[in-house]
Scaffold this active site. Structure first.
Site, PDB file in Angstrom:
ATOM      1  N   CYS A   2       0.901  -0.949 -11.179  1.00  0.00           N
ATOM      2  CA  CYS A   2       0.853  -2.046 -10.207  1.00  0.00           C
ATOM      3  C   CYS A   2       0.307  -3.279 -10.906  1.00  0.00           C
ATOM      4  CB  CYS A   2      -0.061  -1.639  -9.047  1.00  0.00           C
ATOM      5  SG  CYS A   2      -0.230  -2.904  -7.780  1.00  0.00           S
ATOM      6  N   LEU A   3       0.920  -4.427 -10.668  1.00  0.00           N
ATOM      7  CA  LEU A   3       0.465  -5.651 -11.337  1.00  0.00           C
ATOM      8  C   LEU A   3      -0.984  -5.989 -10.980  1.00  0.00           C
ATOM      9  CD1 LEU A   3       3.560  -8.027 -11.111  1.00  0.00           C
ATOM     10  CD2 LEU A   3       2.708  -6.781 -13.110  1.00  0.00           C
ATOM     11  N   HIS A  45       1.705  -2.143   0.316  1.00  0.00           N
ATOM     12  CA  HIS A  45       0.856  -3.330   0.131  1.00  0.00           C
ATOM     13  C   HIS A  45       0.749  -4.152   1.415  1.00  0.00           C
ATOM     14  CE1 HIS A  45      -0.305  -3.457  -4.070  1.00  0.00           C
ATOM     15  NE2 HIS A  45       0.932  -3.297  -4.508  1.00  0.00           N
ATOM     16  N   GLY A  69       8.245  -5.119  -9.012  1.00  0.00           N
ATOM     17  CA  GLY A  69       8.082  -5.339  -7.583  1.00  0.00           C
ATOM     18  C   GLY A  69       6.811  -6.129  -7.323  1.00  0.00           C
ATOM     19  N   GLN A  89      -0.141  -9.985  -3.139  1.00  0.00           N
ATOM     20  CA  GLN A  89      -0.562  -9.936  -4.549  1.00  0.00           C
ATOM     21  C   GLN A  89      -0.631 -11.327  -5.176  1.00  0.00           C
ATOM     22  OE1 GLN A  89       2.375  -6.596  -5.575  1.00  0.00           O
ATOM     23  NE2 GLN A  89       0.644  -6.194  -6.935  1.00  0.00           N
ATOM     24  N   HIS A  91       6.195   1.607  -2.484  1.00  0.00           N
ATOM     25  CA  HIS A  91       4.977   1.043  -3.089  1.00  0.00           C
ATOM     26  C   HIS A  91       4.690  -0.357  -2.526  1.00  0.00           C
ATOM     27  CE1 HIS A  91       2.349   0.279  -6.804  1.00  0.00           C
ATOM     28  NE2 HIS A  91       2.468  -0.915  -6.249  1.00  0.00           N
ATOM     29  N   GLU A  92       5.724  -1.189  -2.494  1.00  0.00           N
ATOM     30  CA  GLU A  92       5.519  -2.573  -2.055  1.00  0.00           C
ATOM     31  C   GLU A  92       5.255  -2.665  -0.551  1.00  0.00           C
ATOM     32  OE1 GLU A  92       4.885  -4.477  -4.345  1.00  0.00           O
ATOM     33  OE2 GLU A  92       5.835  -3.370  -5.971  1.00  0.00           O
TER      34      GLU A  92
HETATM   35 ZN    ZN Z   1       1.497  -2.738  -6.386  1.00  0.00          ZN
END
Ligand code: ZN
Length: 155
Positions: free
Chosen positions: A96-97, A142, A46, A51, A138-139
């Site tokens: 998380c990236l 953000h 995701g 990001q 989660h996304e």
């Molecule tokens: Zn994340």
């Protein structure tokens, strides 16, 4: 292919609220493609636009493409909003990236319904459960400047 640089922990853009997309135009379609390219490149499931440093309410994910060789099933959510949550919750280890090598158990709703605009400009609702529901929550966090570490269970 347009793989973008990721925004990492410590960057203030991860703490900012993203703005709504006003029109699904070519720029937004290109953004979604760049996000998917970047997400697959870094083996993420995701990604939120912030990001890669674009402060718009766009999310991509693919919970199908967990192993290389699996069939890709990319999803793009524009201006997503959770409109229903289950009473039941699940605890899942998340990463998380933007936070390489950090993994934490987070409690999320088990099922969610999310209203969003698709790349064709049409409004839809997606029902998700399990890992897909977790990724969506989660996304979407953000987009409001919330990262998963903000959700770590306080026991
Ligand atoms: Zn994340």
């Amino acid at each position: 292919m347009a793989v973008k640089d990721l925004v990492y922990d410590g960057d203030k853009r991860l703490k900012q609220v993203c703005s709504e997309v006003e029109k699904v135009d070519e720029d937004i379609k290109q953004l979604a493609q760049d996000m998917l390219d970047t997400m697959y490149k870094y083996d993420g499931i995701g990604l939120a636009a912030c990001q890669i440093g674009v402060m718009k309410r766009v999310v991509t994910y693919d919970v199908n493409y967990i192993d290389e060789g699996a069939k890709k099933k990319p999803v793009v959510l524009i201006n997503p909003k959770i409109v229903w949550t289950s009473k039941s919750k699940v605890e899942v280890e998340e990463g998380c990236l933007s936070f390489p090598d950090v993994f934490k158990n987070i409690t999320r709703y088990e099922k969610v319904k999310t209203e969003y605009i698709g790349l064709d400009g049409k409004k839809r609702i997606i029902s998700a459960n399990g890992i897909e529901a977790v990724v969506i929550q989660h996304e979407l966090d953000h987009l409001d400047g919330i990262v998963f570490l903000d959700r770590v269970d306080k026991k």
